[in-house]
Design an enzyme around this catalytic site. Structure first.
Site, PDB file in Angstrom:
ATOM      1  N   THR A   1      11.601 -79.287  22.135  1.00 20.79           N
ATOM      2  CA  THR A   1      12.000 -77.910  22.441  1.00 20.79           C
ATOM      3  C   THR A   1      12.840 -77.349  21.295  1.00 20.79           C
ATOM      4  O   THR A   1      12.936 -76.140  21.143  1.00 20.79           O
ATOM      5  CB  THR A   1      12.811 -77.837  23.745  1.00 20.79           C
ATOM      6  OG1 THR A   1      13.843 -78.821  23.706  1.00 20.79           O
ATOM      7  CG2 THR A   1      11.923 -78.054  24.952  1.00 20.79           C
TER       8      THR A   1
ATOM      9  N   LYS B   1      13.228 -73.415  19.465  1.00 19.52           N
ATOM     10  CA  LYS B   1      14.465 -72.674  19.174  1.00 19.52           C
ATOM     11  C   LYS B   1      14.493 -72.244  17.706  1.00 19.52           C
ATOM     12  O   LYS B   1      14.918 -71.133  17.391  1.00 19.52           O
ATOM     13  CB  LYS B   1      15.690 -73.537  19.493  1.00 19.52           C
ATOM     14  CG  LYS B   1      15.767 -73.991  20.944  1.00 19.52           C
ATOM     15  CD  LYS B   1      16.815 -75.108  21.106  1.00 19.52           C
ATOM     16  CE  LYS B   1      16.603 -75.888  22.383  1.00 19.52           C
ATOM     17  NZ  LYS B   1      17.353 -77.174  22.387  1.00 19.52           N
TER      18      LYS B   1
ATOM     19  N   HIS C   1       7.658 -87.258  30.887  1.00 26.34           N
ATOM     20  CA  HIS C   1       8.252 -86.802  29.627  1.00 26.34           C
ATOM     21  C   HIS C   1       7.940 -87.679  28.433  1.00 26.34           C
ATOM     22  O   HIS C   1       8.349 -87.363  27.322  1.00 26.34           O
ATOM     23  CB  HIS C   1       9.779 -86.720  29.753  1.00 26.34           C
ATOM     24  CG  HIS C   1      10.246 -85.518  30.498  1.00 26.34           C
ATOM     25  ND1 HIS C   1      10.515 -84.326  29.883  1.00 26.34           N
ATOM     26  CD2 HIS C   1      10.484 -85.321  31.807  1.00 26.34           C
ATOM     27  CE1 HIS C   1      10.911 -83.442  30.779  1.00 26.34           C
ATOM     28  NE2 HIS C   1      10.896 -84.027  31.961  1.00 26.34           N
TER      29      HIS C   1
ATOM     30  N   LYS D   1      18.429 -83.250  16.224  1.00 22.33           N
ATOM     31  CA  LYS D   1      17.819 -83.818  17.429  1.00 22.33           C
ATOM     32  C   LYS D   1      18.395 -85.213  17.597  1.00 22.33           C
ATOM     33  O   LYS D   1      19.083 -85.709  16.706  1.00 22.33           O
ATOM     34  CB  LYS D   1      16.297 -83.870  17.307  1.00 22.33           C
ATOM     35  CG  LYS D   1      15.822 -84.489  15.970  1.00 22.33           C
ATOM     36  CD  LYS D   1      14.302 -84.513  15.836  1.00 22.33           C
ATOM     37  CE  LYS D   1      13.690 -83.173  15.547  1.00 22.33           C
ATOM     38  NZ  LYS D   1      12.884 -82.647  16.633  1.00 22.33           N
ATOM     39  N   ARG D   2      18.141 -85.843  18.738  1.00 20.39           N
ATOM     40  CA  ARG D   2      18.623 -87.203  18.891  1.00 20.39           C
ATOM     41  C   ARG D   2      18.060 -88.102  17.791  1.00 20.39           C
ATOM     42  O   ARG D   2      16.946 -87.873  17.302  1.00 20.39           O
ATOM     43  CB  ARG D   2      18.222 -87.755  20.272  1.00 20.39           C
ATOM     44  CG  ARG D   2      19.076 -87.236  21.385  1.00 20.39           C
ATOM     45  CD  ARG D   2      20.554 -87.518  21.152  1.00 20.39           C
ATOM     46  NE  ARG D   2      20.821 -88.941  21.207  1.00 20.39           N
ATOM     47  CZ  ARG D   2      21.263 -89.580  22.278  1.00 20.39           C
ATOM     48  NH1 ARG D   2      21.521 -88.927  23.389  1.00 20.39           N
ATOM     49  NH2 ARG D   2      21.482 -90.879  22.242  1.00 20.39           N
TER      50      ARG D   2
ATOM     51  N   LYS E   1      11.318 -90.108  15.759  1.00 21.10           N
ATOM     52  CA  LYS E   1      11.570 -88.758  15.229  1.00 21.10           C
ATOM     53  C   LYS E   1      11.672 -88.769  13.696  1.00 21.10           C
ATOM     54  O   LYS E   1      11.653 -87.742  13.055  1.00 21.10           O
ATOM     55  CB  LYS E   1      12.841 -88.180  15.859  1.00 21.10           C
ATOM     56  CG  LYS E   1      12.694 -87.876  17.356  1.00 21.10           C
ATOM     57  CD  LYS E   1      14.009 -87.388  17.947  1.00 21.10           C
ATOM     58  CE  LYS E   1      13.953 -87.150  19.446  1.00 21.10           C
ATOM     59  NZ  LYS E   1      13.378 -85.832  19.803  1.00 21.10           N
TER      60      LYS E   1
HETATM   61  C1  LIG Z   1      17.041 -78.452  22.155  1.00 23.14           C
HETATM   62  C2  LIG Z   1      18.019 -79.539  22.040  1.00 23.14           C
HETATM   63  C3  LIG Z   1      17.589 -80.864  21.953  1.00 23.14           C
HETATM   64  C4  LIG Z   1      16.122 -81.245  21.913  1.00 23.14           C
HETATM   65  O1  LIG Z   1      15.691 -81.208  20.565  1.00 23.14           O
HETATM   66  P1  LIG Z   1      14.291 -81.853  20.114  1.00 23.14           P
HETATM   67  O2  LIG Z   1      14.186 -81.454  18.686  1.00 23.14           O
HETATM   68  O3  LIG Z   1      13.243 -81.190  20.940  1.00 23.14           O
HETATM   69  O4  LIG Z   1      14.382 -83.300  20.316  1.00 23.14           O
HETATM   70  C5  LIG Z   1      18.539 -81.864  21.846  1.00 23.14           C
HETATM   71  N1  LIG Z   1      19.853 -81.576  21.818  1.00 23.14           N
HETATM   72  C6  LIG Z   1      20.307 -80.312  21.875  1.00 23.14           C
HETATM   73  C7  LIG Z   1      21.769 -80.057  21.827  1.00 23.14           C
HETATM   74  C8  LIG Z   1      19.416 -79.247  21.994  1.00 23.14           C
HETATM   75  O5  LIG Z   1      19.877 -78.000  22.078  1.00 23.14           O
END
Ligand SMILES: *Cc1c(COP(=O)(O)O)cnc(C)c1O
Length: 818
Positions: free
Chosen positions: A656, A660, A359, A548-549, A554
């Site tokens: 991911t 979305k 990952h 995101k985190r 990032k």
């Molecule tokens: C999809 C998702 C993530 C991952 O987000 P990235 O932008 O790909 O880092 C993290 N937290 C939650 C709650 C998510 O739904």
């Protein structure tokens, strides 16, 4: 089957009955929480029938079973999702309406099961949804943390971590299965004993501590197919067979220790994302759930099969990152010490059973355990690791005679440490990356030596997401619209059908409908923001979102620096051409990650200043949404105009969140990183806003000692101004120290590390230009609608159904159940 025909009357009765039997209340006096529980228990009765039928079918058909081993499952709420997957959402909503109960409010009572940090845990959850939906026998295996991901509160702009007591009110969907409890042993010593009868040496663990691993099963409901798989997460209980009246101090101490071990081991989820802390307790957690899961898996196999050497024909193990890599040695231990196989036989079975997903390439996320710690905690497993290493090193030397550099780079045991990724690659029959670019970087850079030695193991499986949760549940307006336009709802299980929307992207009526839905969703989010932040945002402004985190790679810092830059422009020229913008952030920082927490504070300070400056007439707003998690994420994606995916190229393995947003019609503003590359492949560069350095450029700079951000600071007066504002107190009530560390990291770096390691200043201008293009594009209402729709229409590839089918075809070879 019970779900074949939903009986509204019966369902209502069950809800009322549950209120009575569980809480001794009538509907009128019930709390919302009690109503939630009553509804969830009523639904569980429907699920149980399918769950039992599914398991019976599996018994009869004896399919190959996948064990998806993961430290994290970021499931999100179950009630709404289960209703959707059982095609009962509308009917249950109606039934509850008739009782005067609002389903949305009921859903809101469910604690968000947050047994994961971010993308890796959410991926595991999407995979379980897709596996059940596609009809593959699978178990998710993990840990039932007493406290999941902490709840984030923002106080004076700072993140405060509050324990997540998600089990406080019990969990209606879980099922305790004490009959499958397994003992897991730690520590002690290994005594060898030669057995004359068999001619074998037996290895006996002595003076160990142990805990009972007790599984809790959660139903994973497939969409529209009556298949219900299982997420099995393990709780720990003390083994208490000692007598208090024995007064044997040694025994007593041991009993207390074992009690503490049981209590500690499942207490908390480590809140780090893409970063590991070499804590003993973490290794205990890993071995705990791996050992229990494998013991149960082997026992299940043996119930119906005699030949343990054929185990791999009926089960396969996917290791989600290196966290469960101890699976390799534990399976060897079970096969040899408990099933009596010799090394070669056991190795053949193990290497045909275990597969590994990588990952990340970031050094700080690669797990390495000190040999001291590892061998003390897992003495028998360590002996096996030593032998795996010895044989692997022999193989390296055979292939590359005289090349000790190769041994140094690839050995499992090196420099006093156990390198978990190396063990996973040496033993796994498959090694996959999670997006094309990431897999190429693995093959050509990070894992080049392994790739050259064993090219056949390497493959790519680009991540995906489930449209059931992130469109059907999160954005019902758009889901209904898609169904109307396509004339079918089968996109729910075949997302490639979304391409059928392409013919509407130039249709003015469809454009208007699409953007109207976006506006509705923006209003829903604006209401949430008003309730939670007390900030009024304009739903007709551009919703520019980064959720995101929080992590330096990032680059939330680059985003907020750009907001500071825009604000400076606006202040200087209040009448400049400027389309109203709302910058929305959501992010948890690991509790010990100070720089990430400073960034949260900075975002909130900028928000405070900007939102309360009347002179800019509300043109610019900044919002930090507290406690970003799956449940509020669903609404945020639905409301986004712009998807910020701005990681330093090469650092985000896939992402991911980007998928979305795309699904919900938000174009990507991003770097050529992770799956962004493949998103651009699908929609075309004209339907995204791409900027910044390429991964090759980044890697090149990294290999050559970095670059000189100070030159940029000196030559670019806008950047100069923004950086100075970090240390002149502008956003810190006059305190020059508050953001000094952020300033220093950008211009000078930490001791031993490069200045601006994540190339924020280097990419800043190109980012600002891309932002300018976003604004221009948004002014063109029709052009924007077309772009947004093209993103929704182009998202087909990014369903986790596609990802899972690829895993099945290329790696797992599971049997499809119908
Ligand atoms: C999809 C998702 C993530 C991952 O987000 P990235 O932008 O790909 O880092 C993290 N937290 C939650 C709650 C998510 O739904």
């Amino acid at each position: 089957m019970k779900t074949e025909r939903f009986d509204k009357k019966l369902f209502k009765q069950e809800v009322l009955n549950n209120l009575k039997t569980q809480f001794r209340v009538e509907l009128d006096n019930a709390s919302q929480q009690q109503i939630y529980q009553a509804v969830a228990y009523a639904l569980k009765e429907w699920i149980i029938e399918d769950w039992m039928d599914t398991q019976k079918t599996y018994e009869e058909k004896d399919p190959k079973i996948l064990y998806y081993m993961s430290m994290e499952f970021l499931m999100g709420r179950a009630l709404g999702n289960n209703l959707i997957n059982m095609s009962m959402y509308g009917e249950v909503k109606e039934a509850l309406d008739e009782l005067g109960v609002d389903l949305n409010a009921v859903e809101d009572q469910e604690p968000d099961p947050a047994l994961g940090n971010g993308g890796l845990g959410r991926l595991a959850a999407c995979f379980l949804d897709s596996l059940a939906t596609l009809g593959y026998a699978a178990y998710g295996c993990g840990i039932r943390y007493q406290y999941g991901m902490f709840k984030q509160k923002i106080k004076d702009g700072y993140q405060i971590e509050v324990p997540d007591e998600w089990l406080k009110n019990g969990n209606p969907f879980e099922l305790k299965r004490p009959e499958y409890a397994k003992e897991v042993r730690f520590g002690g010593n290994i005594r060898t004993e030669y057995d004359e009868a068999t001619g074998r040496t037996n290895f006996i663990q002595e003076n160990y501590q142990s805990v009972m691993a007790v599984p809790f099963d959660y139903p994973i409901v497939g969409y529209g197919n009556h298949i219900v798989n299982t997420l099995r997460i393990w709780d720990a209980e003390a083994i208490t067979d000692f007598q208090l009246d024995s007064f044997d101090k040694g025994e007593y101490d041991k009993a207390v220790e074992q009690k503490n071990l049981a209590k500690n081991i499942v207490e908390v989820l480590y809140p780090n994302d893409n970063h590991y802390e070499g804590k003993e307790l973490r290794l205990k957690q890993q071995y705990f759930f791996v050992s229990a899961s494998l013991q149960a898996a082997v026992a299940k196999y043996k119930k119906n099969h005699d030949d343990i050497t054929k185990l791999y024909e009926k089960m396969t193990i996917q290791m989600n990152d290196t966290h469960p890599t101890v699976s390799v040695a534990e399976l060897m231990r079970i096969l040899m010490d408990e099933e009596g196989l010799g090394w070669d036989e056991a190795w053949e079975v193990t290497t045909k059973t275990c597969a590994y997903t990588n990952h990340t390439i970031m050094a700080e996320a690669l797990e390495k355990w000190p040999i001291d710690l590892f061998s003390k905690l897992l003495p028998r497993v360590y002996q096996i690791v030593e032998e795996i290493d010895r044989r692997f090193v022999n193989k390296i030397r055979e292939m590359y005679p005289g090349n000790e550099e190769k041994v140094k780079k690839m050995a499992i045991l090196w420099d006093g440490q156990v390198r978990m990724a190396h063990m996973a690659i040496a033993a796994g029959y498959s090694v996959n990356g999670v997006a094309k670019l990431h897999t190429e970087i693995l093959k050509n850079q990070e894992l080049k030596d392994f790739y050259q030695m064993m090219p056949e193991k390497f493959n790519n499986k680009t991540n995906g997401i489930t449209q059931r949760r992130f469109l059907m549940h999160g954005n019902p307006l758009l889901a209904d619209w898609v169904t109307k336009k396509l004339g079918t709802d089968t996109w729910a299980t075949d997302l490639s059908l979304m391409s059928g929307l392409k013919k509407y992207v130039d249709d003015p009526k469809a454009q208007k409908e699409f953007m109207d839905i976006k506006l509705q969703n923006k209003k829903r989010l604006a209401k949430y923001i008003l309730e939670h932040n007390g900030v009024e945002v304009d739903p007709t402004s551009i919703f520019d979102v980064q959720v995101k985190r929080l992590h330096e790679y990032k680059r939330q810092l680059m985003n907020i620096l750009h907001v500071m830059y825009l604000y400076n422009q606006l202040k200087k020229n209040p009448n400049m051409k400027f389309y109203p913008r709302t910058f929305i952030f959501g992010a948890k920082a690991a509790a010990g990650y100070l720089r990430a927490k400073q960034t949260i504070k900075l975002i909130n300070s900028v928000a405070d200043k900007v939102n309360n400056d009347a002179s800019i007439k509300g043109k610019l707003k900044v919002v930090f949404i507290e406690d970003y998690r799956v449940s509020n994420a669903e609404w945020i994606f639905a409301a986004a105009d712009v998807s910020e995916q701005i990681s330093t190229a090469s650092k985000e393995a896939s992402g991911t969140g980007n998928m979305k947003f795309m699904l919900n019609g938000a174009p990507t503003l991003g770097t050529m990183d992770g799956a962004n590359v493949e998103i651009v492949d699908e929609v075309g560069a004209e339907n995204a806003f791409i900027f910044g350095m390429s991964s090759e450029e980044v890697i090149n700079y990294e290999n050559n000692g970095g670059y000189h951000p100070y030159e940029i600071y000196q030559n670019d007066k806008d950047i100069h101004e923004v950086l100075d504002q970090l240390v002149d107190g502008t956003y810190a009530n006059g305190d020059p120290e508050l953001y000094k560390d952020l300033y220093q990291s950008l211009l000078f770096g930490d001791t031993g590390s490069q200045a601006d390691m994540y190339f924020i200043l280097k990419d800043f201008r190109s980012y600002a230009e891309a932002q300018k293009k976003v604004e221009e594009a948004y002014r063109d209402t029709k052009g924007w609608a077309k772009m947004a729709m093209t993103n929704t229409a182009g998202c087909g590839k990014f369903s986790s159904d596609r990802t899972i089918q690829e895993y099945v075809d290329d790696i797992w070879h599971l049997d499809k159940i119908r």
